[in-house]
Design an enzyme around this catalytic site. Structure first.
Site, PDB file in Angstrom:
ATOM      1  N   ASP A   1       0.861  -1.195   0.000  1.00  0.00           N
ATOM      2  CA  ASP A   1       0.000   0.000   0.000  1.00  0.00           C
ATOM      3  C   ASP A   1       0.895   1.242   0.000  1.00  0.00           C
ATOM      4  O   ASP A   1       1.829   1.349   0.809  1.00  0.00           O
ATOM      5  CB  ASP A   1      -0.900  -0.014   1.250  1.00  0.00           C
ATOM      6  CG  ASP A   1      -1.973   1.062   1.196  1.00  0.00           C
ATOM      7  OD1 ASP A   1      -3.166   0.708   1.194  1.00  0.00           O
ATOM      8  OD2 ASP A   1      -1.611   2.263   1.147  1.00  0.00           O
TER       9      ASP A   1
ATOM     10  N   ASP B   1      -4.206   2.426  -4.856  1.00  0.00           N
ATOM     11  CA  ASP B   1      -2.822   2.420  -4.369  1.00  0.00           C
ATOM     12  C   ASP B   1      -2.443   1.182  -3.573  1.00  0.00           C
ATOM     13  O   ASP B   1      -1.497   1.202  -2.801  1.00  0.00           O
ATOM     14  CB  ASP B   1      -2.546   3.677  -3.521  1.00  0.00           C
ATOM     15  CG  ASP B   1      -3.085   3.548  -2.107  1.00  0.00           C
ATOM     16  OD1 ASP B   1      -4.091   2.839  -1.916  1.00  0.00           O
ATOM     17  OD2 ASP B   1      -2.489   4.143  -1.185  1.00  0.00           O
ATOM     18  N   GLU B   2      -3.198   0.095  -3.740  1.00  0.00           N
ATOM     19  CA  GLU B   2      -2.831  -1.114  -2.981  1.00  0.00           C
ATOM     20  C   GLU B   2      -3.099  -2.366  -3.796  1.00  0.00           C
ATOM     21  O   GLU B   2      -3.976  -2.396  -4.667  1.00  0.00           O
ATOM     22  CB  GLU B   2      -3.568  -1.191  -1.642  1.00  0.00           C
ATOM     23  CG  GLU B   2      -5.043  -1.337  -1.781  1.00  0.00           C
ATOM     24  CD  GLU B   2      -5.791  -1.483  -0.462  1.00  0.00           C
ATOM     25  OE1 GLU B   2      -5.341  -2.208   0.422  1.00  0.00           O
ATOM     26  OE2 GLU B   2      -6.849  -0.849  -0.351  1.00  0.00           O
TER      27      GLU B   2
END
Ligand code: TTP
Ligand code: MG
Length: 386
Positions: free
Chosen positions: A9, A104-105
């Site tokens: 992340d 974003d992960e």
């Protein structure tokens, strides 16, 4: 094989991208979301803003009240999308088993891919370095044998962290953590559990499964498994069915062969029906067994020819089961079957095999009867044991 799963992340993602565009924002409380004099909420807060109590989802006006010196920025999604895409491309260089979860992960199953790097931690450091060198963004990585623990680990080591929960240390890691750290446990669930006297993941793990089932239904079973460090979910790219699986946990651990074979028959019937419904063929048949002591094994066979015929699938699974159960056995608590390496229908060579054609007709006839009279209207011979 013990799995090695990364949860990766990016740290304060929107803020960090803004900082690559404007270095003056470094080391300051920065909030991406918009103008605090207007309606709106915080999308991303820099780590310098967080000690003021600011977090994502908070109204901008409140964030401004808590930290008037913060720099407020309007979100610019085009930049974030581009960084996100490049981030996922970097991850895909390290393993083909990648599952993006949000902008974003992602999960990355690196089982076997860590060997050339010396260890999973060394591989994680290389991944972090690439992300930093190419995007000027920092990432936090959790490493574990299953998804849920990897996710908790990355959350605990933020920002710019790396935390590995070694195989066998899952309980030690999970037990002292507060309930809120368990993915899926929201405010409401936390409150109900707290009223039941449960404050930590370890306490949740020791609650009887039945209590969780009664109170929370299916969801209760899932979080109870997570609390016990059990999470069999695979890292799978979204879109398109990659596998079809079904498993059953017995009310009482079982070692009766007839019962196990009958259960397997029922499961194979179920997954092959779904396979035909999806118009797919499977080339790989995977058997999963969990023993009374929670040890879990999988055994698989790759077929010469992809199939959607129930009889072929069951026969393959049965051979796997019989081979696996040759020695003196511990009782079985769970049995599962998975069909993978799925492909669309092609002209099959076995079309010329009359036996397989007969079984195919049988599958069709059974499907017609079940459509007309309901799923339980027709059960095959083996199923009568269960
Ligand atoms: P997160 O990864 O949850 O947050 P983050 O990257 O800003 O901070 P952290 O270091 O704790 O991971 O979400 C990623 C991005 O998604 C975040 O930068 C902005 C966006 N987002 C929203 O727009 N609204 C939200 O409520 C959340 C949680 C995130
Ligand atoms: Mg993030």
């Amino acid at each position: 094989m013990t799995r090695c799963i990364f949860h990766i992340d990016l740290d304060a993602f929107f803020v960090s991208v803004e900082r690559t565009l404007n270095p003056n924002l470094m080391k300051k409380p920065v909030i991406v979301g918009g103008d605090p004099s207007r309606h709106g909420v915080v999308a991303s807060a820099s780590y310098e803003a967080r000690p003021f109590g600011i977090h994502a989802g908070m109204p901008l006006s409140k964030a401004h009240h808590l930290c008037p010196q913060a720099i407020f920025i309007q979100a610019d999604f085009s930049h974030y999308r581009e960084s996100s895409q490049r981030f996922m491309e970097i991850l895909a260089d390290f393993s083909p088993h990648i599952e993006p979860l949000s902008i974003d992960e992602a999960y990355l199953d690196v089982s076997g891919y860590e060997e050339p790097f010396g260890s999973s931690q060394k591989l994680a450091l290389v991944v972090k370095k690439r992300i930093y060198e190419e995007l000027k963004l920092t990432a936090s990585i959790g490493i574990a044998t299953c998804k849920v623990i990897a996710k908790i680990a990355s959350d605990l080591c933020k920002p710019n962290g790396l935390l590995e929960v070694a195989p066998g240390e899952e309980h030690l890691f999970l037990n002292p953590l507060p309930l809120a750290k368990l993915p899926g446990v929201g405010k409401k669930t936390e409150q109900v559990l707290q009223e039941m006297g449960i404050a930590t993941i370890g306490q949740l793990a020791t609650l009887p499964l039945d209590t969780m089932k009664k109170r929370f239904g299916k969801f209760g079973t899932v979080i109870h498994s997570y609390a016990n460090g059990i999470d069999d979910r695979e890292v799978e790219a979204p879109g398109g069915t990659k596998s079809i699986s079904k498993q059953t946990t017995f009310a009482k651990d079982n070692s009766d062969r007839h019962y196990l074979e009958a259960s397997l028959h029922y499961l194979c019937d179920h997954v092959s029906t779904e396979l035909r419904y999806l118009d797919q063929h499977a080339k790989c048949v995977v058997l999963k067994l969990r023993y009374t002591d929670f040890k879990t094994i999988t055994r698989q066979v790759t077929l010469k020819e992809a199939t959607d015929v129930s009889h072929v699938i069951f026969d393959t699974a049965l051979q796997l089961l019989r081979k696996t159960l040759t020695q003196k056995e511990k009782a079985i608590r769970l049995i599962g079957i998975k069909l993978s390496s799925l492909s669309g229908k092609e002209k099959q060579l076995y079309m010329f095999d009359t036996r397989i054609e007969k079984w195919r007709h049988l599958d069709k006839a059974i499907a017609q009867i079940r459509r007309k009279y309901g799923a339980s209207s027709l059960r095959k011979g083996k199923d009568i044991f269960i």
